[in-house]
Design a protein around this motif. Structure first.
Motif, PDB file in Angstrom:
ATOM      1  N   GLN A   5       4.779  -1.356  -5.988  1.00  0.00           N
ATOM      2  CA  GLN A   5       4.614  -0.720  -5.138  1.00  0.00           C
ATOM      3  C   GLN A   5       3.841  -0.335  -3.413  1.00  0.00           C
ATOM      4  O   GLN A   5       2.480  -0.622  -3.818  1.00  0.00           O
ATOM      5  CB  GLN A   5       5.575   1.028  -5.122  1.00  0.00           C
ATOM      6  CG  GLN A   5       6.035   1.400  -6.179  1.00  0.00           C
ATOM      7  CD  GLN A   5       6.486   2.668  -6.556  1.00  0.00           C
ATOM      8  OE1 GLN A   5       5.722   2.948  -7.394  1.00  0.00           O
ATOM      9  NE2 GLN A   5       7.541   3.156  -6.782  1.00  0.00           N
ATOM     10  N   PRO A   6       4.195   0.450  -2.415  1.00  0.00           N
ATOM     11  CA  PRO A   6       2.927   0.473  -1.674  1.00  0.00           C
ATOM     12  C   PRO A   6       2.097   2.140  -2.458  1.00  0.00           C
ATOM     13  O   PRO A   6       2.354   2.760  -2.902  1.00  0.00           O
ATOM     14  CB  PRO A   6       3.950   1.122  -0.344  1.00  0.00           C
ATOM     15  CG  PRO A   6       5.180  -0.231  -0.451  1.00  0.00           C
ATOM     16  CD  PRO A   6       5.192   0.378  -2.046  1.00  0.00           C
ATOM     17  N   GLU A   7       0.604   1.133  -1.930  1.00  0.00           N
ATOM     18  CA  GLU A   7      -0.184   2.184  -2.725  1.00  0.00           C
ATOM     19  C   GLU A   7       0.127   2.176  -4.294  1.00  0.00           C
ATOM     20  O   GLU A   7      -0.710   3.302  -4.597  1.00  0.00           O
ATOM     21  CB  GLU A   7      -0.221   3.689  -2.468  1.00  0.00           C
ATOM     22  CG  GLU A   7      -0.840   3.687  -0.496  1.00  0.00           C
ATOM     23  CD  GLU A   7      -0.838   4.735   0.303  1.00  0.00           C
ATOM     24  OE1 GLU A   7      -1.623   5.534  -0.451  1.00  0.00           O
ATOM     25  OE2 GLU A   7      -0.059   4.910   1.040  1.00  0.00           O
ATOM     26  N   HIS A   8       0.407   1.415  -4.651  1.00  0.00           N
ATOM     27  CA  HIS A   8       0.610   1.860  -6.522  1.00  0.00           C
ATOM     28  C   HIS A   8       1.406   2.379  -6.010  1.00  0.00           C
ATOM     29  O   HIS A   8       2.101   3.224  -7.595  1.00  0.00           O
ATOM     30  CB  HIS A   8      -0.530   1.715  -6.944  1.00  0.00           C
ATOM     31  CG  HIS A   8      -1.351   0.085  -6.376  1.00  0.00           C
ATOM     32  ND1 HIS A   8      -0.828  -1.010  -6.046  1.00  0.00           N
ATOM     33  CD2 HIS A   8      -2.901   0.559  -6.276  1.00  0.00           C
ATOM     34  CE1 HIS A   8      -1.716  -1.903  -5.384  1.00  0.00           C
ATOM     35  NE2 HIS A   8      -2.979  -0.960  -5.867  1.00  0.00           N
ATOM     36  N   GLY A   9       1.999   3.174  -5.762  1.00  0.00           N
ATOM     37  CA  GLY A   9       3.446   4.191  -5.412  1.00  0.00           C
ATOM     38  C   GLY A   9       2.448   5.399  -6.168  1.00  0.00           C
ATOM     39  O   GLY A   9       2.920   6.804  -6.713  1.00  0.00           O
ATOM     40  N   LEU A  10       1.066   5.889  -5.871  1.00  0.00           N
ATOM     41  CA  LEU A  10       0.026   6.967  -6.334  1.00  0.00           C
ATOM     42  C   LEU A  10      -0.345   7.439  -4.406  1.00  0.00           C
ATOM     43  O   LEU A  10      -1.653   6.759  -4.668  1.00  0.00           O
ATOM     44  CB  LEU A  10      -0.924   6.216  -6.707  1.00  0.00           C
ATOM     45  CG  LEU A  10      -0.177   6.082  -8.213  1.00  0.00           C
ATOM     46  CD1 LEU A  10      -2.063   5.530  -9.767  1.00  0.00           C
ATOM     47  CD2 LEU A  10       0.380   7.224  -9.077  1.00  0.00           C
ATOM     48  N   THR A  11       0.818   7.521  -3.945  1.00  0.00           N
ATOM     49  CA  THR A  11      -0.026   7.994  -2.744  1.00  0.00           C
ATOM     50  C   THR A  11      -0.970   9.531  -2.257  1.00  0.00           C
ATOM     51  O   THR A  11      -0.948  10.222  -3.727  1.00  0.00           O
ATOM     52  CB  THR A  11       1.071   8.317  -1.807  1.00  0.00           C
ATOM     53  OG1 THR A  11       2.051   9.346  -2.061  1.00  0.00           O
ATOM     54  CG2 THR A  11       1.571   6.754  -1.409  1.00  0.00           C
ATOM     55  N   GLU A  12      -1.618   9.627  -1.722  1.00  0.00           N
ATOM     56  CA  GLU A  12      -1.991  11.643  -1.813  1.00  0.00           C
ATOM     57  C   GLU A  12      -0.988  12.043  -2.041  1.00  0.00           C
ATOM     58  O   GLU A  12      -1.161  13.162  -2.463  1.00  0.00           O
ATOM     59  CB  GLU A  12      -2.483  11.634  -0.471  1.00  0.00           C
ATOM     60  CG  GLU A  12      -4.036  10.621  -0.076  1.00  0.00           C
ATOM     61  CD  GLU A  12      -4.872  11.365   1.479  1.00  0.00           C
ATOM     62  OE1 GLU A  12      -4.493  11.755   1.567  1.00  0.00           O
ATOM     63  OE2 GLU A  12      -5.306  10.724   0.776  1.00  0.00           O
ATOM     64  N   GLU A  13       0.232  12.394  -1.189  1.00  0.00           N
ATOM     65  CA  GLU A  13       1.427  13.434  -1.656  1.00  0.00           C
ATOM     66  C   GLU A  13       1.663  12.953  -3.112  1.00  0.00           C
ATOM     67  O   GLU A  13       2.413  14.047  -3.799  1.00  0.00           O
ATOM     68  CB  GLU A  13       2.650  12.367  -0.395  1.00  0.00           C
ATOM     69  CG  GLU A  13       2.544  13.229   0.549  1.00  0.00           C
ATOM     70  CD  GLU A  13       1.115  11.988   0.879  1.00  0.00           C
ATOM     71  OE1 GLU A  13       0.759  12.492   2.060  1.00  0.00           O
ATOM     72  OE2 GLU A  13       1.220  10.764   0.545  1.00  0.00           O
ATOM     73  N   VAL A  14       1.740  11.763  -3.419  1.00  0.00           N
ATOM     74  CA  VAL A  14       2.204  12.042  -5.176  1.00  0.00           C
ATOM     75  C   VAL A  14       0.936  12.566  -6.638  1.00  0.00           C
ATOM     76  O   VAL A  14       1.192  13.572  -7.299  1.00  0.00           O
ATOM     77  CB  VAL A  14       2.223  10.122  -6.109  1.00  0.00           C
ATOM     78  CG1 VAL A  14       2.681  10.262  -6.923  1.00  0.00           C
ATOM     79  CG2 VAL A  14       3.386   9.829  -4.752  1.00  0.00           C
ATOM     80  N   LEU A  15      -0.180  12.295  -5.806  1.00  0.00           N
ATOM     81  CA  LEU A  15      -1.265  12.827  -7.018  1.00  0.00           C
ATOM     82  C   LEU A  15      -1.120  14.159  -6.982  1.00  0.00           C
ATOM     83  O   LEU A  15      -1.528  14.489  -7.763  1.00  0.00           O
ATOM     84  CB  LEU A  15      -2.579  12.128  -6.552  1.00  0.00           C
ATOM     85  CG  LEU A  15      -3.107  10.029  -6.799  1.00  0.00           C
ATOM     86  CD1 LEU A  15      -3.626   9.759  -6.655  1.00  0.00           C
ATOM     87  CD2 LEU A  15      -2.633  10.639  -8.635  1.00  0.00           C
TER      88      LEU A  15
END
Length: 251
Positions: free
Chosen positions: A59-69
């Motif tokens: 996924q983009p940014e491995h699915g670990l965006t700032e928002e997700v974290l």
């Protein structure tokens, strides 16, 4: 008495998703992917106590965006074949999230992940043998919350062997050790605190075996999620500058 509402633990289950994509034998064991299987086990045991999502390498940014974290209380991590493909920027982001209070559950070959090595400050290397080995997981801290309801020993009939020496810092708490058919032993349940966050390493889970379908393993992972969840609002540690000596005596 007024009922106190508990906020669900927000869990992100991260998977490398490489073996499932490339190997038919792994897809046969984990047709829904390893990360979805791990997520299903957490939902099975913790139910409404959690909100579980999944993310993966491609996924983009491995699915670990700032928002997700920012919306993750506990992150679980499984990786093996593509540690080097994980962005250093994302690793730094996860590292800061842990120091700020997010819990991190590192599974099996995630011991060689960039994030675990960074948090441990060691090589995280170990001995191993890829074979159909019986693993006995022995509870050495029966009063620890992660050990609640876990058989002693927990028997895994077929697994990859990991053996000592495991080059990690001395755990703050050692919850499980494993023994194998060749006589090897391994520190298989290691708990740490880093900054305001908690980290737990749990050994089982080679992609060639159906380990994450096993009830005792699902129990340990779910217990770990509850233990790893931050008990207070997440906030990065502050560094204070004192302008003068004796500031504490000032009116």
């Amino acid at each position: 008495m007024e009922e106190i509402m508990q906020t669900p633990i927000r869990v992100t289950v991260w998977g490398e998703n490489v073996h499932e994509d490339r190997e038919a034998s792994v897809r046969e064991i984990y047709p829904d992917t390893m990360h979805e299987t791990i997520a299903a086990g957490i939902r099975e045991h913790l139910g409404e106590q959690t909100e579980v999502r999944t993310a993966w390498l491609q996924q983009p940014e491995h699915g670990l965006t700032e928002e997700v974290l920012a919306e993750t209380d506990v992150l679980t991590w499984w990786g093996h074949a593509a540690h080097d493909e994980v962005s250093d920027e994302v690793v730094a982001r996860v590292h800061q999230a842990v120091l700020s209070g997010m819990g991190l559950l590192v599974l099996h070959s995630g011991h060689f992940s960039k994030i675990f090595i960074r948090l441990m400050g060691t090589t995280c290397s170990l001995d191993w043998r890829s074979a159909d080995d019986q693993e006995l997981i022995w509870t050495v801290a029966p009063g620890h919350p992660i050990a609640e309801g876990v058989p002693h020993p927990l028997v895994i009939e077929r697994e990859e062997m990991y053996g000592e020496h495991f080059d990690v810092p001395q755990p703050d708490e050692l919850v499980f050790i494993s023994s194998f058919g060749g006589g090897e032993v391994f520190r298989s349940g290691c708990a740490y605190r880093r900054g305001r966050g908690r980290v737990f390493y749990f050994r089982p889970g080679d992609q060639d075996f159906p380990t994450y379908h096993q009830p005792g393993v699902k129990r340990i992972i779910s217990n770990a999620v509850r233990w790893l969840a931050p008990g207070e609002l997440r906030e990065a540690p502050n560094v204070h500058h004192r302008p003068m000596a004796g500031w504490f005596n000032s009116p």
